[in-house]
Design an enzyme around this catalytic site. Sequence first.
Site, PDB file in Angstrom:
ATOM      1  N   ASP A   1     -13.681  92.829 -30.095  1.00 25.43           N
ATOM      2  CA  ASP A   1     -14.128  91.381 -29.495  1.00 25.43           C
ATOM      3  C   ASP A   1     -14.795  92.132 -28.050  1.00 25.43           C
ATOM      4  OD1 ASP A   1     -13.575  88.694 -28.579  1.00 25.43           O
ATOM      5  OD2 ASP A   1     -11.919  88.806 -27.924  1.00 25.43           O
TER       6      ASP A   1
ATOM      7  N   HIS B   1     -23.564  90.860 -29.862  1.00 25.49           N
ATOM      8  CA  HIS B   1     -23.371  91.283 -30.945  1.00 25.49           C
ATOM      9  C   HIS B   1     -24.589  92.694 -31.001  1.00 25.49           C
ATOM     10  CE1 HIS B   1     -21.023  87.859 -31.226  1.00 25.49           C
ATOM     11  NE2 HIS B   1     -21.646  87.480 -31.288  1.00 25.49           N
TER      12      HIS B   1
ATOM     13  N   LEU C   1     -13.655 109.180 -44.554  1.00 27.27           N
ATOM     14  CA  LEU C   1     -13.724 107.780 -43.661  1.00 27.27           C
ATOM     15  C   LEU C   1     -13.349 106.683 -44.476  1.00 27.27           C
ATOM     16  CD1 LEU C   1     -12.162 106.795 -41.592  1.00 27.27           C
ATOM     17  CD2 LEU C   1     -14.511 106.616 -40.438  1.00 27.27           C
TER      18      LEU C   1
END
Length: 249
Positions: free
Chosen positions: A27, A44, A138
Site C-alpha cells: 500500500d 503504481h 519461491l
Amino acid sequence: MKIPLYHNESGHFFEGNVPEHIAIIMDGNGRWAQKRGLPRAAGHKEGISAVVKIVKAAVKCGVKVLTLYTFSTENWKRPKAEVDTILKLPQEFLHAYLPELMANHVRIHTIGDIERLPFHTRKAVQFAVERTRHNTGLQLNFALNYGSRHEILHAVKEIAADIKQGKLTLDQVDEQKFSQYLYTADFPDPDLLIRTGGEKRLSNYLLWQLAYTEFWFTDSLWPDFSEEEFYRALEDYGQRNRRYGGLSG
Ligand code: IPE
Ligand code: IPE
Ligand code: MG
C-alpha cells in the site's frame, strides 16, 4: 526453518526463523506519487521496482511462498483510468522479468477471481503460471481481483453444492477441508503479514488464513520499501513467540 545466522549484502546479521509464507499488502503507491506531484499511475509503476527487490530478497532468504496483494475486489471503485493502469502492471512486470524469474526458479500463481479481469491481464498471468509451473523455488502468488469475503462465500457455496451432490458429507467439513475450498488451498497459512503505507487494517485480505499470523506494519510507502526494511521485518518476526493459544515454550 531455523537459520542460525543470516547476513544480507549490507552485512546485516540476524538470528531466527525465516517465515515460510509471507503475505504483503503493498500500500502507498498513490501517496508516493502525490508527494512528488506526479499522477497516481507513476506510483503504481514505481511499485514494480519494489516488487522486483522484494522478490529477490525473498528468494535469497529461502522464503517458500510470497503472496502479494495486487488488486482487491474493492479496488474497482477507483476511477477507470487508474484501474486500467493497475491491471496493466502484471503484464509489464512479467514481460520484463519472466526470464529472471525463470532463472531464479520462481513459480507464479494467482489467487482471486481472475475470470473477471481484462483479457490481456488474464492472458499474461496465465502464460506465466503455465511457463513456470515446473519451477521449484519461491512460489510467487499474486492476489488479483481478490477479496477474502468473496473467497469465503465462494467456498461455502461450493461446499454446499458438493454436499447436495453427495460428494461430501456435513461431518467431513472441518477446518482442513474448508481450507481446501479456498484459493490458497495449495499453500500453508502465512507466517508473517507485512503492510506498508501506514494503515493498520486488513482491507479484506486473507481473513481466514491470517488467524495466527504475525503482523508487521510500516509507514514506508510501497515504492520506498527496501530490502533492508524487509530484513528488519524478518528479524522482528524471528524474535516473536508464537503461542497459538497455548503456553510459551
Ligand atoms: C496500493 O497503493 C496499490 C493498490 C491498491 C493497487 P494505493 O493506490 O492504495 O496507494 P495509496 O494508499 O492511495 O497511497
Ligand atoms: C489494499 O489497499 C489493497 C491492495 C494493496 C491491493 P487499499 O488502498 O485498497 O486499502 P484501503 O482502501 O486503504 O483499505
Ligand atoms: Mg491504499
